[in-house]
Design a protein around this motif. Structure first.
Motif: not given
Ligand SMILES: Cc1cc2nc3c(=O)[nH]c(=O)nc-3n(C[C@H](O)[C@H](O)[C@H](O)COP(=O)(O)O)c2cc1C
Length: 319
Positions: A66-93
């Motif tokens: 088992p391993f986990a994925v961390n989603v920071s609700l304030v993404p640190a990537h310079p190109d990220a925006d407010a939707k990035t966390a939701a997109i990454m979560t959906e993709l991981a699911l």
């Protein structure tokens, strides 16, 4: 020997998490921690969606644990925006990830969606008050992260030794202790406070499997007892190794600089330069106070072995 509600919930051997770390908790580190019996956590805040898919494939190729994925609700990537966390979560699911650690935001944002999709949700909190809020939102466990931790820290400045027992008292769900743990004695202390697991970031940077720049790892090993400080306290407080840039940010704040001025100098992409390029002048090296306890760059397996053996030795030393 080390069975807790956390090991049972996640199906892991030891209640040891490697905290998600922007830029540097990539597949090799994550897989190594899970293979060693802990929980590797892949940070998504600095990945692009295609990179996340690649990283997940690499983790799975290297371990079936088992391993986990961390989603920071304030993404640190310079190109990220407010939707990035939701997109990454959906993709991981969609990619079949079933364990999530969520940080830097309200537990109300993701918990219901993740629970409905059958995921285990662990929320990172800086206070007992937010631990209660996370429990009420339906999370399975909380990581209580004290002010000693590397990276983003809470405005309330709750230090680990007070935060951990306060969180344990405040909630019925399991508490995983983070912030300042780098060895088995720290782990024994956390479990003595009632935590049922530990999360380490800084200790795992100084490992062979971490992709942080060698200069960063060496800086951690060389760090004296008080090597880190918190900067940008009035905006988004972060703990990092003391470097000229961090010193400048601290001094500016002391002399009344506005949040805008501070964030302008802090800029975006400084952590990338610090973590991946080892840039000690222009970069920022997010790091916990526990750097003062790290004396060698070793393999992940050695870190986990030392934690488990050191935990037993610490228990045996108690009168
Ligand atoms: C370089 C670095 C980057 C981090 N990035 C994240 C992140 O993206 N998401 C997160 O939830 N926590 C992040 N953290 C916090 C860690 O997951 C962990 O909780 C923390 O490092 C524990 O404290 P310690 O450094 O004293 O071990 C980061 C920490 C460091 C040192």
């Amino acid at each position: 020997m080390l069975e807790t509600r956390v090991t049972k919930l996640l199906g892991i051997r030891y209640p040891i998490f490697q905290g998600g770390m922007a830029w540097i908790s990539r597949a090799e580190l994550v897989a190594a921690v899970s293979e060693a019996g802990g929980l590797g956590v892949l940070a998504t805040g600095t990945l692009r969606p295609t990179e996340l898919k690649d990283e997940l494939r690499k983790v799975r190729a290297a371990t079936d644990k088992p391993f986990a994925v961390n989603v920071s609700l304030v993404p640190a990537h310079p190109d990220a925006d407010a939707k990035t966390a939701a997109i990454m979560t959906e993709l991981a699911l969609e990619e079949g990830v079933r364990i999530f650690t969520i940080s830097a935001g309200s537990p109300g944002v993701m918990t219901e969606k993740l629970k409905k999709r059958g995921a285990i949700v662990i929320h990172v909190v800086p206070s007992a008050r937010l631990a209660k809020k996370a429990e009420a939102a339906g999370v399975d466990a909380v990581v209580a992260e004290g002010y000693e931790a590397g990276g983003h820290v809470g405005h309330d400045e709750h230090t680990s030794v007070v935060l951990w027992p306060s969180a344990v008292r405040a909630v019925k769900i399991p508490v995983i202790a983070a912030g300042g743990i780098a060895d088995g004695a720290g782990m024994a202390a956390a479990l003595a406070f009632g935590a049922e697991g530990v999360q380490l970031g800084t200790r795992f940077i100084a490992t062979a499997e971490c992709n942080a720049h060698a200069v960063f790892k060496q800086r951690i090993v060389d760090a004296p007892e008080t090597p880190t400080t918190v900067y940008c306290k009035s905006t988004h407080p972060g703990r990092a190794l003391v470097t000229p840039l961090v010193d400048k940010l601290v001094a500016m704040e002391k002399h009344g600089a506005s949040g805008e001025e501070l964030e302008r100098l802090r800029g975006r992409g400084r952590s990338r330069a610090g973590c991946l390029d080892g840039d000690l002048d222009e970069g920022i090296l997010p790091c916990g106070a526990a750097a003062g306890l790290v004396t060698r760059v070793v393999t992940v397996a050695e870190v986990v072995r030392e934690l488990v053996e050191g935990y037993s030795a610490a228990k045996a030393r108690m009168p």
